[in-house]
Enzyme design. Structure first.
Site, mmCIF file in Angstrom:
data_model
loop_
_atom_site.group_PDB
_atom_site.id
_atom_site.type_symbol
_atom_site.label_atom_id
_atom_site.label_comp_id
_atom_site.label_asym_id
_atom_site.label_seq_id
_atom_site.Cartn_x
_atom_site.Cartn_y
_atom_site.Cartn_z
ATOM 1 N N GLY A 296 60.623 73.404 34.885
ATOM 2 C CA GLY A 296 59.670 73.709 33.832
ATOM 3 C C GLY A 296 58.232 73.364 34.174
ATOM 4 N N HIS A 297 57.474 73.045 33.116
ATOM 5 C CA HIS A 297 56.034 72.798 33.216
ATOM 6 C C HIS A 297 55.728 71.611 34.119
ATOM 7 C CE1 HIS A 297 51.920 73.127 31.806
ATOM 8 N NE2 HIS A 297 51.927 71.900 31.309
ATOM 9 N N PHE A 298 56.427 70.493 33.891
ATOM 10 C CA PHE A 298 56.204 69.281 34.673
ATOM 11 C C PHE A 298 57.114 69.277 35.894
ATOM 12 C CE2 PHE A 298 54.330 67.948 30.652
ATOM 13 C CZ PHE A 298 53.198 67.276 31.087
#
Length: 320
Positions: A296-298
């Site tokens: 995901g994003h992180f």
């Protein structure tokens, strides 16, 4: 003779361990120092800016710029990988982490001001040449630095750091609505972005194995978001993000004109910045390479070892 032998043996028993310990300490000290992370602060334009620093100061420098809603804490696993050969510096932006977060009525929270603060930061530290790692909010902040200091930038790593409209997902719809109509009603809708549920979502969405997400990450971020007045700081920045989209053509022109060595390392399940935003770098810059990771994003939370190895290989090819 027996007494002499006994005395020598006793002396060796007392002295030899100390000699061995000192020898081992001397042998281990370079590696230990290279891996040590120093936690520092510096005054920039009347703001106290916190930063992490590691690695040999005479080595090529890498400046790490974090995004929302986190801080330099997001680089805690990456820094030890890179600091063996590079001088790594990771500041907390104003309003984030352990840096000052003045009231939004006393400090104008815009991306221009974030970049101005970081300009003062690199000037005070005397950074003449450095590679730039940008993530999320760090991207428009860092790209402003690149526009203002093209001679300083040796290369760019963009980790889910967007510079193209096709990279914006539908998760931006309510924010874009606020840009078009900055009413109090539309501003209040965005307060959901600073809740613990939203922070948890940003860390977990798109992650195959949630057990890899350390709970101190989103807990620490939420601690800072929950400080009195911080919600207004973040809403001001969400409003000002429209200036970043307006600057996308200038960022893209920079990529075309300067053609910096660029590595896009991207969590392809990011709910906010789509893979198309990563691929778009190659359209403007023949020196851009894109690598995707199923997360995901992180992305550093789940793939820091792979990303760290890819960044180390990239940095080894940059001009000093």
């Amino acid at each position: 003779m027996k007494n002499i032998i006994k005395s020598v043996a006793t002396l060796l028993i007392v002295i030899l361990p100390g000699i061995l310990v000192n020898a081992q300490a001397k042998k281990a000290s370079p590696a230990t120092e290279a891996e040590a992370i120093h936690y520092k602060t510096i005054k920039v334009n009347d703001l106290t800016i916190f930063y992490r620093e590691a690695g040999p100061k005479d080595a090529p420098t890498l400046l790490l710029l974090h995004g929302y809603p986190t801080s330099s804490h997001m680089f805690r696993n990456l820094i030890p990988i890179l600091s063996k050969k590079y001088h790594v510096i990771a500041p907390d932006l104003p309003g984030f982490g352990f840096s000052d977060a003045p009231d939004h009525l006393k400090f104008e929270y815009t991306f221009d001001n974030l970049a101005n603060t970081m300009q003062g930061f690199i000037d005070q530290l005397g950074l003449k040449r450095f590679a730039l790692y940008v993530f999320d909010y760090g991207a428009p902040t860092g790209f402003r630095l690149a526009l203002a200091n093209p001679e300083k930038i040796t290369g760019i790593i963009s980790q889910n750091g967007n510079a193209y409209e096709e990279g914006l997902s539908t998760g931006w719809n309510s924010i874009q609505k606020y840009w078009k109509d900055p009413s109090q009603e539309n501003r209040d809708v965005l307060k959901t972005f600073v809740t613990k549920e939203s922070t948890w979502f940003q860390y977990h969405e798109g992650v195959s194995d949630p057990s890899l997400i350390a709970p101190e990450t989103y807990t620490l971020d939420q601690h800072f978001l929950d400080r009195p007045g911080n919600a207004e700081i973040q809403l001001d920045l969400l409003k000002d993000y429209r200036t970043n989209v307006a600057l996308y053509p200038k960022f893209q022109a920079y990529f075309r004109d300067k053609k910096p060595m660029l590595l896009a390392v991207w969590g392809n399940q990011d709910p906010y910045f789509l893979p198309a935003g990563a691929e778009a770098y190659k359209r403007d810059n023949p020196n851009a390479t894109v690598k995707f990771y199923k997360t995901g994003h992180f992305a550093l939370e789940t793939h820091y070892k792979e990303i760290g190895a890819d960044i180390a290989a990239f940095l080894s090819k940059l001009p000093k």
